[in-house]
Design a protein around this motif. Sequence first.
Motif, PDB file in Angstrom:
ATOM      1  N   ALA A  23       0.674  -1.101  -0.017  1.00  0.00           N
ATOM      2  CA  ALA A  23      -0.251  -0.135  -0.176  1.00  0.00           C
ATOM      3  C   ALA A  23       1.173   1.144   0.271  1.00  0.00           C
ATOM      4  O   ALA A  23       0.081   2.152  -1.036  1.00  0.00           O
ATOM      5  CB  ALA A  23      -1.136  -0.211   1.067  1.00  0.00           C
ATOM      6  N   LEU A  24       2.542   1.449   0.403  1.00  0.00           N
ATOM      7  CA  LEU A  24       2.629   2.207   0.983  1.00  0.00           C
ATOM      8  C   LEU A  24       3.695   3.140  -0.366  1.00  0.00           C
ATOM      9  O   LEU A  24       3.439   4.164  -0.621  1.00  0.00           O
ATOM     10  CB  LEU A  24       4.219   2.347   1.680  1.00  0.00           C
ATOM     11  N   THR A  30      -0.727   5.276  -7.662  1.00  0.00           N
ATOM     12  CA  THR A  30      -1.792   5.589  -8.462  1.00  0.00           C
ATOM     13  C   THR A  30      -2.472   7.114  -8.121  1.00  0.00           C
ATOM     14  O   THR A  30      -2.554   7.455  -8.895  1.00  0.00           O
ATOM     15  CB  THR A  30      -2.760   5.002  -7.031  1.00  0.00           C
ATOM     16  N   PHE A  31      -1.407   7.257  -7.121  1.00  0.00           N
ATOM     17  CA  PHE A  31      -2.362   9.011  -6.775  1.00  0.00           C
ATOM     18  C   PHE A  31      -0.835  10.055  -8.265  1.00  0.00           C
ATOM     19  O   PHE A  31      -1.769  10.894  -8.718  1.00  0.00           O
ATOM     20  CB  PHE A  31      -1.683   9.613  -5.357  1.00  0.00           C
ATOM     21  N   SER A  32       0.194   9.865  -8.453  1.00  0.00           N
ATOM     22  CA  SER A  32       0.383  10.178  -9.830  1.00  0.00           C
ATOM     23  C   SER A  32       0.247   9.729 -11.134  1.00  0.00           C
ATOM     24  O   SER A  32      -0.075  10.549 -12.366  1.00  0.00           O
ATOM     25  CB  SER A  32       2.017   9.733  -9.500  1.00  0.00           C
ATOM     26  N   LEU A  33       0.089   8.875 -10.865  1.00  0.00           N
ATOM     27  CA  LEU A  33      -0.954   8.219 -11.758  1.00  0.00           C
ATOM     28  C   LEU A  33      -2.341   9.243 -12.451  1.00  0.00           C
ATOM     29  O   LEU A  33      -2.576   9.565 -14.092  1.00  0.00           O
ATOM     30  CB  LEU A  33      -0.960   6.683 -12.041  1.00  0.00           C
ATOM     31  N   LEU A  34      -2.910   8.875 -11.207  1.00  0.00           N
ATOM     32  CA  LEU A  34      -4.477   9.461 -11.997  1.00  0.00           C
ATOM     33  C   LEU A  34      -4.511  11.517 -12.090  1.00  0.00           C
ATOM     34  O   LEU A  34      -5.170  11.668 -12.356  1.00  0.00           O
ATOM     35  CB  LEU A  34      -5.292   9.162 -10.924  1.00  0.00           C
ATOM     36  N   LYS A  35      -3.384  11.467 -11.396  1.00  0.00           N
ATOM     37  CA  LYS A  35      -3.560  12.938 -10.897  1.00  0.00           C
ATOM     38  C   LYS A  35      -3.123  13.275 -12.159  1.00  0.00           C
ATOM     39  O   LYS A  35      -2.160  13.387 -13.000  1.00  0.00           O
ATOM     40  CB  LYS A  35      -2.299  13.422 -10.023  1.00  0.00           C
ATOM     41  N   ALA A  84      -3.052  -6.108  -6.957  1.00  0.00           N
ATOM     42  CA  ALA A  84      -3.622  -7.584  -7.360  1.00  0.00           C
ATOM     43  C   ALA A  84      -2.967  -7.952  -5.889  1.00  0.00           C
ATOM     44  O   ALA A  84      -3.048  -9.067  -5.242  1.00  0.00           O
ATOM     45  CB  ALA A  84      -2.403  -8.011  -8.199  1.00  0.00           C
ATOM     46  N   ILE A  85      -1.487  -7.296  -5.726  1.00  0.00           N
ATOM     47  CA  ILE A  85      -0.955  -8.433  -3.928  1.00  0.00           C
ATOM     48  C   ILE A  85      -1.606  -8.318  -2.670  1.00  0.00           C
ATOM     49  O   ILE A  85      -1.672  -8.588  -2.067  1.00  0.00           O
ATOM     50  CB  ILE A  85       0.943  -6.904  -3.705  1.00  0.00           C
ATOM     51  N   ILE A  86      -2.276  -6.536  -2.626  1.00  0.00           N
ATOM     52  CA  ILE A  86      -3.035  -6.526  -1.870  1.00  0.00           C
ATOM     53  C   ILE A  86      -4.137  -7.355  -1.907  1.00  0.00           C
ATOM     54  O   ILE A  86      -4.460  -7.322  -0.655  1.00  0.00           O
ATOM     55  CB  ILE A  86      -3.688  -4.649  -2.109  1.00  0.00           C
TER      56      ILE A  86
END
Length: 714
Positions: A23-24, A30-35, A84-86
């Motif tokens: 998660a870290l 994810t934030f950098s990808l969607l921003k 997937a790991i999460i």
Amino acid sequence: MSTDYTYDEQGQFFPYFILTISALITVPLTFSLLKPTKELESTAPKIKSDFKPPDENLIQGQKRKQWRRERRLKRFITVIAGYAIIALMSYLIAVTKTTAPKIWDPYDILQIPRSADDKKINKRYRDLSRVYHPDKARPDESKNQTVDDINDHWVELSKAYKALTDEEVRNNYIQFGHPDGKQSYSIGIALPKFIVTEGNGKYVLLVYGLLLGVLLPYVVGRWWYGTQKMTKEKVLLASAGNLFREYNEDITDGGVVNALTCGEEYKEVLTGNKAENGLGKVEKKVSESPTFGRRASGLDPADQQALEKSDGARRKALALLWAYLGRVALDGSTLDNEKYEVAPLALALNESWTAISLAYGNVAQILSAYHISQNLIQAIPPHASPLLQLPYITPAIASSIEGPSSRDHLTVQDLMSLPEYKRRKLATDQPDVLEIGQYNTAVAVARQLPLLQLEKVFFKVTGEKVVTQSSLVQMVLKARVIPPGTANVPPVNELDLEDVDPDEGDVDALVGRNPARSKKAKILDGNEDKQANPEERPLQPPLAYAPYFPRDHSPRWHVFLADSKLGKMAVPPFTFTTFNKPLFDDAGNPSFNMQTFKMQFQAPPQVGKYPFTMHLICDSYVGMDSKMDVVLEVEDSAKAMEMVEEDEISEPEEDSIAGQMSALKSGGLSGGSQQPRRKKKVQAVESSDDESDTEGDAGSDTSDTNTDTDTDGE
């Protein structure tokens, strides 16, 4: 006190550890990808056209390749793997039975309630001793019980009894939570024990060594080295040094193209055999005999010699660059793909070349650098016809439209300014010209190009009436975007040419949310408190129409002042990329809104008139530059002070706040009534009714005064 290390025997806490680490990494990624990206190219609109160049697939492939270079695809794959790991770890946590560590509790061991008094505790202990005392208890073979188990259980019973009855033991239990006092410190490790047992410890050390001693230093070092080896123009330092050595004051546009191929970036593209494969074919194509005054690629004899003198990857890059500028088909997907790959590298290197030219300050070289940017984005050779920017226009068609006797090229705006019948005849009624559908597409694109037309340019100092020595001067540009061929252009509203300083209390105008408006404009609006148009916010122009350039590019406009006599730059360029008002309405028609641009610089330290030549250049379109002669008049600061003093001494108007305050102040000091001042006829024209009322008031005041005087006499 000793320290014990306990491992996750059953692997029940290991999924929590992996889930946390995943998660870290995954959530910030994810934030950098969607921003939304801050690049202008990601948010600007596009010019509408259905034209596609012959190599559309290769050009789009280069755009996708650039997307992958920006690690968007890698980040996307990493995010998918992270989630997937999460999900897997969450499933293991849900299905794995966890056992919480048991806390030592004497009441639980003796199996008595916490409300039990000493009598019940003693009775319970005696009852248990009859059963579990080692002298009386016997091992239960069905439970695999041993004598040691019986002894250990009795010890626990005795400790629990003493913890509730013996004062010293009870104090240990209350203070440390155990009858024996302070216990050893235990560290739990969320790893299965088998990882560090049975000879696996060396492998764990090896993994930690690779992660912390090799991978982490490599990633950090690569990032640091990558930031240090690049200039602010995103060019390698070695390439910037090579460009600096290529600079000279007599360089031509073709020489600039040759200089741009000295970058080290080409070696990464043309590695190994790529520097030699197909080189002869490319040189033959770009050096073919002239068809329309020059070679098909735009090479002149000097450029041809420069190509023949170069070698290695630079020679291949130079040949490919001329093939790109001339839109020369190389009849091979590999060579054509390399042709479109070197163009963005050349544009990035040209930004560094522009910075070097600005440092030297020679106007000719600065203009040449900006013009090469236009050529690279539009895929047009230097000094070629600007009509090539329109779809379906080839050198042959451009030459046919311009005419064989024409010495100067037609610009897009020249062509679009012709009457419709004449323009259509030139483009469709001659051999080797456009079809009707192609002509309509070219005209439609031309009518969407953001041609910036200057309406007014002037200098000012905020809050002052004149420009004084060494003051901070603003050069204000008023312009409208009028695409070529636009009909029924409305005249300029004189109020739009004003630039009003914001009032001290106008916070919105001071911070730039709403523009300041003159009193005359407020009166014409019919409401002095009328707010500015909420659409007056930074707006982007359409992306540059450049179907051959394998990148999306948002146009930039550069404005600078030059000393025409010396041929030197006087004020460095100011670059703007957005507009403060919409360029087009909802229907796609030009809005003709007046745009305002400002650049600041320090005024000369001497009084006088300073003539400049102002250059306005768009980096994306050929033939749309503007040039205007302007004069900066610097006044003496003493004269400016005199003008301020005169304004302060002059009597304020009665209907202004200052005039009303002055009337109240004078009336209070005199201790009597203040006679109202009559406005000057040149300042306000009053109706006959108003004049009679004023005279009546004055007469009544006079009679009152006379009556008072008679009374005093009596």
